[in-house]
Write a protein that holds these residues in place. Structure first.
Motif, PDB file in Angstrom:
ATOM      1  N   SER A 300       0.815  -1.211   0.000  1.00  0.00           N
ATOM      2  CA  SER A 300       0.000   0.000   0.000  1.00  0.00           C
ATOM      3  C   SER A 300       0.850   1.263   0.000  1.00  0.00           C
ATOM      4  O   SER A 300       0.509   2.255  -0.673  1.00  0.00           O
ATOM      5  CB  SER A 300      -0.932   0.002   1.216  1.00  0.00           C
ATOM      6  OG  SER A 300      -1.667   1.205   1.293  1.00  0.00           O
ATOM      7  N   LEU A 301       1.936   1.272   0.736  1.00  0.00           N
ATOM      8  CA  LEU A 301       2.813   2.448   0.757  1.00  0.00           C
ATOM      9  C   LEU A 301       3.241   2.827  -0.662  1.00  0.00           C
ATOM     10  O   LEU A 301       3.303   4.011  -1.009  1.00  0.00           O
ATOM     11  CB  LEU A 301       4.052   2.156   1.605  1.00  0.00           C
ATOM     12  CG  LEU A 301       3.849   2.164   3.125  1.00  0.00           C
ATOM     13  CD1 LEU A 301       5.036   1.512   3.831  1.00  0.00           C
ATOM     14  CD2 LEU A 301       3.649   3.591   3.626  1.00  0.00           C
ATOM     15  N   ARG A 302       3.497   1.830  -1.475  1.00  0.00           N
ATOM     16  CA  ARG A 302       3.963   2.069  -2.846  1.00  0.00           C
ATOM     17  C   ARG A 302       2.808   2.338  -3.809  1.00  0.00           C
ATOM     18  O   ARG A 302       2.828   3.314  -4.564  1.00  0.00           O
ATOM     19  CB  ARG A 302       4.777   0.854  -3.304  1.00  0.00           C
ATOM     20  CG  ARG A 302       5.276   0.910  -4.731  1.00  0.00           C
ATOM     21  CD  ARG A 302       6.288  -0.193  -4.993  1.00  0.00           C
ATOM     22  NE  ARG A 302       5.897  -1.455  -4.397  1.00  0.00           N
ATOM     23  CZ  ARG A 302       4.981  -2.284  -4.935  1.00  0.00           C
ATOM     24  NH1 ARG A 302       4.378  -1.975  -6.062  1.00  0.00           N
ATOM     25  NH2 ARG A 302       4.684  -3.437  -4.349  1.00  0.00           N
ATOM     26  N   THR A 303       1.783   1.488  -3.768  1.00  0.00           N
ATOM     27  CA  THR A 303       0.706   1.622  -4.751  1.00  0.00           C
ATOM     28  C   THR A 303      -0.171   2.841  -4.487  1.00  0.00           C
ATOM     29  O   THR A 303      -0.653   3.485  -5.431  1.00  0.00           O
ATOM     30  CB  THR A 303      -0.179   0.364  -4.761  1.00  0.00           C
ATOM     31  OG1 THR A 303      -0.730   0.160  -3.452  1.00  0.00           O
ATOM     32  CG2 THR A 303       0.615  -0.859  -5.181  1.00  0.00           C
ATOM     33  N   SER A 304      -0.384   3.181  -3.222  1.00  0.00           N
ATOM     34  CA  SER A 304      -1.223   4.343  -2.909  1.00  0.00           C
ATOM     35  C   SER A 304      -0.559   5.633  -3.365  1.00  0.00           C
ATOM     36  O   SER A 304      -1.223   6.538  -3.905  1.00  0.00           O
ATOM     37  CB  SER A 304      -1.523   4.395  -1.407  1.00  0.00           C
ATOM     38  OG  SER A 304      -2.273   3.279  -0.997  1.00  0.00           O
ATOM     39  N   LEU A 305       0.740   5.731  -3.170  1.00  0.00           N
ATOM     40  CA  LEU A 305       1.457   6.922  -3.627  1.00  0.00           C
ATOM     41  C   LEU A 305       1.429   7.005  -5.148  1.00  0.00           C
ATOM     42  O   LEU A 305       1.231   8.087  -5.723  1.00  0.00           O
ATOM     43  CB  LEU A 305       2.897   6.895  -3.114  1.00  0.00           C
ATOM     44  CG  LEU A 305       3.724   8.154  -3.383  1.00  0.00           C
ATOM     45  CD1 LEU A 305       3.069   9.381  -2.776  1.00  0.00           C
ATOM     46  CD2 LEU A 305       5.146   7.976  -2.835  1.00  0.00           C
ATOM     47  N   ALA A 306       1.585   5.866  -5.817  1.00  0.00           N
ATOM     48  CA  ALA A 306       1.517   5.857  -7.281  1.00  0.00           C
ATOM     49  C   ALA A 306       0.138   6.309  -7.757  1.00  0.00           C
ATOM     50  O   ALA A 306       0.021   7.052  -8.743  1.00  0.00           O
ATOM     51  CB  ALA A 306       1.833   4.461  -7.807  1.00  0.00           C
ATOM     52  N   SER A 307      -0.911   5.888  -7.072  1.00  0.00           N
ATOM     53  CA  SER A 307      -2.267   6.284  -7.459  1.00  0.00           C
ATOM     54  C   SER A 307      -2.461   7.783  -7.306  1.00  0.00           C
ATOM     55  O   SER A 307      -3.076   8.435  -8.158  1.00  0.00           O
ATOM     56  CB  SER A 307      -3.298   5.540  -6.612  1.00  0.00           C
ATOM     57  OG  SER A 307      -3.307   4.160  -6.916  1.00  0.00           O
ATOM     58  N   LEU A 308      -1.943   8.360  -6.234  1.00  0.00           N
ATOM     59  CA  LEU A 308      -2.099   9.800  -6.016  1.00  0.00           C
ATOM     60  C   LEU A 308      -1.287  10.605  -7.014  1.00  0.00           C
ATOM     61  O   LEU A 308      -1.675  11.715  -7.390  1.00  0.00           O
ATOM     62  CB  LEU A 308      -1.673  10.144  -4.591  1.00  0.00           C
ATOM     63  CG  LEU A 308      -2.632   9.687  -3.498  1.00  0.00           C
ATOM     64  CD1 LEU A 308      -1.967   9.757  -2.129  1.00  0.00           C
ATOM     65  CD2 LEU A 308      -3.917  10.505  -3.508  1.00  0.00           C
ATOM     66  N   ARG A 309      -0.174  10.038  -7.465  1.00  0.00           N
ATOM     67  CA  ARG A 309       0.661  10.750  -8.454  1.00  0.00           C
ATOM     68  C   ARG A 309       0.094  10.650  -9.861  1.00  0.00           C
ATOM     69  O   ARG A 309       0.424  11.473 -10.712  1.00  0.00           O
ATOM     70  CB  ARG A 309       2.080  10.179  -8.427  1.00  0.00           C
ATOM     71  CG  ARG A 309       2.874  10.590  -7.190  1.00  0.00           C
ATOM     72  CD  ARG A 309       4.218   9.886  -7.124  1.00  0.00           C
ATOM     73  NE  ARG A 309       5.041  10.405  -6.045  1.00  0.00           N
ATOM     74  CZ  ARG A 309       6.173   9.852  -5.618  1.00  0.00           C
ATOM     75  NH1 ARG A 309       6.617   8.737  -6.216  1.00  0.00           N
ATOM     76  NH2 ARG A 309       6.848  10.380  -4.634  1.00  0.00           N
ATOM     77  N   GLU A 310      -0.730   9.646 -10.089  1.00  0.00           N
ATOM     78  CA  GLU A 310      -1.363   9.451 -11.393  1.00  0.00           C
ATOM     79  C   GLU A 310      -2.872   9.581 -11.223  1.00  0.00           C
ATOM     80  O   GLU A 310      -3.535   8.598 -10.855  1.00  0.00           O
ATOM     81  CB  GLU A 310      -1.019   8.086 -11.978  1.00  0.00           C
ATOM     82  CG  GLU A 310       0.464   7.888 -12.238  1.00  0.00           C
ATOM     83  CD  GLU A 310       0.953   8.744 -13.393  1.00  0.00           C
ATOM     84  OE1 GLU A 310       0.099   9.153 -14.218  1.00  0.00           O
ATOM     85  OE2 GLU A 310       2.152   9.000 -13.470  1.00  0.00           O
TER      86      GLU A 310
END
Length: 317
Positions: A300-310
């Motif tokens: 989640s730490l990785r995928t959630s940040l990716a979602s917010l950036r995209e």
């Protein structure tokens, strides 16, 4: 100044781990502390996290606790997320229908009671204890008190009427924070219902996975919704249990989308974060399986940040 809300949904042990990862990503991306939200709404596992934020405990403390790191600035938290949830399977419930009055309420008001609320009434009463959750909340808020953040709303369901209660919100029944959180976490058929005043309450997720719609009339400029039991991007589990879980998840997502439309229609920008296919693969079929907790957090730490950036990956309305 922009007014903001944070809504944290239901999700069990793994939903809490995913949400903590998403909260960390939200803080990093927005350069904003979720404790500063004008309104905090928490349901089930989300109620525990909302109670911590509302009591002034930051995301770093939540992260360290998940990782087993002792934070010198943290309150004395003795809760072990791998042990104190009671395990990945519920204890044998009490025999009989859990709430005959709730069943009658469903029959008399079928449109008012959600399908999960009706199921909660039919399921036998759970025997699991939520005392460890109560003690966890006591570590950050004095027994009998409410969170320092007055607009901390903790959602539960009245076991016998099927009505939703948002403790801490104007007009809601009075409750201590520990009791409200325990009630919000009382999964029907798993944990015993929690008595507050002369009423019994169970998990607020039986009414809604997030209760996002409660903020529709709050006049907020923006609300961030972290919903671990919904998804906008699915995996393809090979097991029967996994496929069944995804069916329930699709129902939760449908309800959540309806609430997003209601809140965005009232003029509030809604940013929605949910687990994606990679998160779901880490979560598996059982949200109470603590053996997967660290993997879910790290993902989640990785995928959630990716979602917010995209923005295309994070649902925004």
């Amino acid at each position: 100044m922009t007014s903001r809300g944070v809504v944290l949904g239901a999700g069990g042990v793994l939903g809490a781990a995913w949400t903590i990862g998403a909260l960390s990503a939200l803080r990093e991306h927005e350069q904003w502390d979720p404790r500063e939200a004008d309104v905090l709404v928490g349901t089930s596992a989300g109620s525990v996290l909302a109670s911590f934020l509302g009591s002034g405990v930051g995301v770093d403390v939540l992260l360290d606790h998940q990782r087993g790191i002792v934070n010198a600035e943290a309150p004395d938290i003795s809760y072990d997320p791998d042990r104190d949830s009671g395990g990945s399977r519920p204890p044998l419930p009490r025999p009989g229908i859990g709430s005959p009055r709730g069943l009658i309420s469903t029959a008399l008001h079928p449109r008012r009671i959600t399908p999960m609320g009706a199921l909660a009434a039919v399921l036998p009463q759970g025997r699991g204890s939520l005392d460890p959750i109560g003690k966890l909340v006591d570590a950050v808020c004095p027994p009998g008190a409410w969170a320092g953040h007055a607009q901390t709303w903790i959602v539960a369901m009245d076991y016998d009427s099927g009505r939703r209660a948002a403790f801490g919100r104007d007009g809601a029944p009075h409750a201590a924070l520990r009791d409200a959180v325990m009630a919000s976490c009382a999964i029907p058929g798993w944990y015993a219902p929690v008595r507050i005043g002369d009423r019994r309450y169970v998990d607020g997720g039986a009414c809604s996975p997030t209760s996002l719609d409660l903020v529709a009339s709050s006049g907020l400029d923006e609300v961030f919704v972290l919903a671990p039991t919904a998804s906008m991007d699915y995996d393809a589990p090979a097991t029967v249990a996994g496929r069944l879980e995804r069916r329930f998840r699709r129902l939760a997502t449908k309800r959540l989308i309806t609430e997003v439309k209601k809140v965005s229609g009232a003029g509030t920008k809604v940013t929605l974060l949910t687990p994606g296919a990679e998160d779901l693969a880490a979560i598996g079929a059982n949200l109470m399986d603590a053996s997967r907790r660290q993997q879910v957090l790290d993902t989640s730490l990785r995928t959630s940040l990716a979602s917010l950036r995209e923005p295309a990956l994070a649902a925004t309305a």
